[in-house]
Design an enzyme around this catalytic site. Structure first.
Site, PDB file in Angstrom:
ATOM      1  N   GLY A  60       0.773  -1.236   0.000  1.00  0.00           N
ATOM      2  CA  GLY A  60       0.000   0.000   0.000  1.00  0.00           C
ATOM      3  C   GLY A  60       0.806   1.290   0.000  1.00  0.00           C
ATOM      4  O   GLY A  60       0.372   2.299  -0.548  1.00  0.00           O
ATOM      5  N   ASP A 116       0.367   3.322   4.303  1.00  0.00           N
ATOM      6  CA  ASP A 116      -0.648   4.069   3.559  1.00  0.00           C
ATOM      7  C   ASP A 116      -1.716   4.629   4.493  1.00  0.00           C
ATOM      8  O   ASP A 116      -2.108   5.778   4.368  1.00  0.00           O
ATOM      9  CB  ASP A 116      -1.278   3.193   2.464  1.00  0.00           C
ATOM     10  CG  ASP A 116      -1.753   1.827   2.969  1.00  0.00           C
ATOM     11  OD1 ASP A 116      -1.651   1.551   4.186  1.00  0.00           O
ATOM     12  OD2 ASP A 116      -2.218   1.026   2.143  1.00  0.00           O
ATOM     13  N   ASP A 119      -5.703   2.460  10.330  1.00  0.00           N
ATOM     14  CA  ASP A 119      -7.116   2.096  10.471  1.00  0.00           C
ATOM     15  C   ASP A 119      -7.311   1.482  11.857  1.00  0.00           C
ATOM     16  O   ASP A 119      -7.443   2.201  12.841  1.00  0.00           O
ATOM     17  CB  ASP A 119      -7.480   1.149   9.322  1.00  0.00           C
ATOM     18  CG  ASP A 119      -8.941   0.746   9.295  1.00  0.00           C
ATOM     19  OD1 ASP A 119      -9.742   1.390   9.983  1.00  0.00           O
ATOM     20  OD2 ASP A 119      -9.288  -0.220   8.583  1.00  0.00           O
ATOM     21  N   PHE A 169     -14.143   3.409   2.867  1.00  0.00           N
ATOM     22  CA  PHE A 169     -13.118   2.564   2.258  1.00  0.00           C
ATOM     23  C   PHE A 169     -12.607   3.257   1.003  1.00  0.00           C
ATOM     24  O   PHE A 169     -13.366   3.525   0.085  1.00  0.00           O
ATOM     25  CB  PHE A 169     -13.661   1.174   1.935  1.00  0.00           C
ATOM     26  CG  PHE A 169     -12.560   0.205   1.618  1.00  0.00           C
ATOM     27  CD1 PHE A 169     -11.863  -0.426   2.641  1.00  0.00           C
ATOM     28  CD2 PHE A 169     -12.182  -0.037   0.303  1.00  0.00           C
ATOM     29  CE1 PHE A 169     -10.805  -1.290   2.365  1.00  0.00           C
ATOM     30  CE2 PHE A 169     -11.126  -0.895   0.015  1.00  0.00           C
ATOM     31  CZ  PHE A 169     -10.441  -1.525   1.048  1.00  0.00           C
ATOM     32  N   ASP A 176      -5.660  -0.360  -2.294  1.00  0.00           N
ATOM     33  CA  ASP A 176      -6.351  -1.292  -3.192  1.00  0.00           C
ATOM     34  C   ASP A 176      -7.696  -1.751  -2.657  1.00  0.00           C
ATOM     35  O   ASP A 176      -7.989  -1.664  -1.458  1.00  0.00           O
ATOM     36  CB  ASP A 176      -5.492  -2.545  -3.375  1.00  0.00           C
ATOM     37  CG  ASP A 176      -5.494  -3.425  -2.121  1.00  0.00           C
ATOM     38  OD1 ASP A 176      -5.175  -2.902  -1.035  1.00  0.00           O
ATOM     39  OD2 ASP A 176      -5.844  -4.622  -2.227  1.00  0.00           O
ATOM     40  N   ARG A 182      -4.764   0.354  -7.279  1.00  0.00           N
ATOM     41  CA  ARG A 182      -3.615   1.029  -6.650  1.00  0.00           C
ATOM     42  C   ARG A 182      -3.063   2.133  -7.539  1.00  0.00           C
ATOM     43  O   ARG A 182      -2.471   3.086  -7.056  1.00  0.00           O
ATOM     44  CB  ARG A 182      -2.491   0.020  -6.371  1.00  0.00           C
ATOM     45  CG  ARG A 182      -2.835  -1.015  -5.308  1.00  0.00           C
ATOM     46  CD  ARG A 182      -1.564  -1.710  -4.832  1.00  0.00           C
ATOM     47  NE  ARG A 182      -1.821  -2.968  -4.160  1.00  0.00           N
ATOM     48  CZ  ARG A 182      -2.088  -3.106  -2.861  1.00  0.00           C
ATOM     49  NH1 ARG A 182      -2.165  -2.030  -2.103  1.00  0.00           N
ATOM     50  NH2 ARG A 182      -2.296  -4.298  -2.331  1.00  0.00           N
TER      51      ARG A 182
HETATM   52  P1  IMP Z   1      -4.863  -1.615  10.192  1.00  0.00           P
HETATM   53  O1  IMP Z   1      -3.907  -2.696  10.540  1.00  0.00           O
HETATM   54  O2  IMP Z   1      -6.282  -1.988  10.420  1.00  0.00           O
HETATM   55  O3  IMP Z   1      -4.518  -0.244  10.726  1.00  0.00           O
HETATM   56  O4  IMP Z   1      -4.881  -1.566   8.636  1.00  0.00           O
HETATM   57  C1  IMP Z   1      -3.967  -0.952   7.901  1.00  0.00           C
HETATM   58  C2  IMP Z   1      -3.962  -1.590   6.529  1.00  0.00           C
HETATM   59  O5  IMP Z   1      -5.272  -1.932   6.077  1.00  0.00           O
HETATM   60  C3  IMP Z   1      -3.460  -0.566   5.568  1.00  0.00           C
HETATM   61  O6  IMP Z   1      -2.075  -0.672   5.421  1.00  0.00           O
HETATM   62  C4  IMP Z   1      -4.219  -0.870   4.304  1.00  0.00           C
HETATM   63  O7  IMP Z   1      -3.509  -1.771   3.524  1.00  0.00           O
HETATM   64  C5  IMP Z   1      -5.489  -1.518   4.758  1.00  0.00           C
HETATM   65  N1  IMP Z   1      -6.629  -0.565   4.725  1.00  0.00           N
HETATM   66  C6  IMP Z   1      -7.260  -0.001   5.777  1.00  0.00           C
HETATM   67  N2  IMP Z   1      -8.256   0.827   5.383  1.00  0.00           N
HETATM   68  C7  IMP Z   1      -8.233   0.792   4.029  1.00  0.00           C
HETATM   69  C8  IMP Z   1      -9.018   1.449   3.006  1.00  0.00           C
HETATM   70  O8  IMP Z   1      -9.912   2.271   3.230  1.00  0.00           O
HETATM   71  N3  IMP Z   1      -8.685   1.141   1.729  1.00  0.00           N
HETATM   72  C9  IMP Z   1      -7.701   0.271   1.386  1.00  0.00           C
HETATM   73  N4  IMP Z   1      -6.943  -0.356   2.303  1.00  0.00           N
HETATM   74  C10 IMP Z   1      -7.212  -0.104   3.610  1.00  0.00           C
HETATM   75 MG    MG Z   2      -1.388  -2.119   3.566  1.00  0.00          MG
END
Ligand code: IMP
Ligand code: MG
Length: 195
Positions: A60, A116, A119, A169, A176, A182
């Site tokens: 990402g 990227d 979340d 999202f 992606d 991407r």
């Molecule tokens: P976390 O571990 O939940 O913080 O997720 C982070 C990863 O989830 C990021 O590096 C992204 O690859 C993916 N991700 C989270 N939200 C989105 C989104 O809205 N679109 C695309 N990928 C996302």
């Molecule tokens: Mg990622």
């Protein structure tokens, strides 16, 4: 003109490419200023500043880090790590797994971990712990996007974020949906439900 005219109604631009470019350049300059100030501080304390290492989280952060490092006139190396948290078509985090080894030679180095999006916090939380365990000289977290209203599974301190967004999202500029989109130059919301 171009590829995205093929299906223009399914993408709503949230952050246009020019806005991204400007913010990423600013972030590069800000990090550079911080690194130089840190170098000064260390020198004054009689400590040799460690090498700067960018650790982008693939896939990402690929476009983000490419633009970011070009706005940083600093001697650095780039050591990517591959993490998967969204297998296939999932749009909520499934917990983070390191797919390809985290660099293991980070002791005494000044690390900038680049992702990227922040979340649930699981990805950056996991990587942060794995990097801290190696005793780097310093560690900074830098993300393109922060989902502002999300309840984090793990609270991760991240002072370097280009944009805050709502709980949508998004795709594009490296992000992606099921491996696609991407290469969309803007950050966009998918407006048509995808099968
Ligand atoms: P976390 O571990 O939940 O913080 O997720 C982070 C990863 O989830 C990021 O590096 C992204 O690859 C993916 N991700 C989270 N939200 C989105 C989104 O809205 N679109 C695309 N990928 C996302
Ligand atoms: Mg990622």
């Amino acid at each position: 003109m171009g590829l995205w005219q093929l299906n223009p109604s399914s993408l709503r631009i949230l952050i246009p490419r020019d806005t991204i470019a400007e913010k990423v350049r600013d972030m590069g300059h800000r990090l550079t200023t911080e690194l130089l100030a840190e170098e000064d501080r260390l020198h004054r304390a009689g400590i040799t500043p460690g090498p700067v290492v960018m650790v982008p989280v693939l896939t990402g952060a690929i476009l983000f880090v490419a633009d970011l490092v070009r706005a940083m006139p600093v001697t650095m190396s780039i050591k990517p790590v591959t993490v998967s948290s969204y297998p296939g078509a999932a749009t909520s985090s499934q917990g983070a797994t390191v797919q390809q080894g985290i660099p293991m030679d980070l002791k005494g180095k000044r690390i900038i971990l680049v992702d990227d999006i922040l979340d649930s916090g699981q990805t950056l939380g996991l990587l942060r712990r794995m990097i801290m365990a190696q005793n780097p000289q310093s560690l900074r977290l830098c993300v393109l996007l922060t989902k502002r209203d999300v309840k984090r599974v793990e609270e991760v301190p991240c002072e370097h974020s280009c944009f805050d967004i709502g709980n949508e999202f998004v795709v594009g500029y490296g992000l992606d949906y099921d491996g696609n989109y991407r290469n969309v130059p803007d950050i966009a919301v998918l407006t048509q439900p995808v099968q």
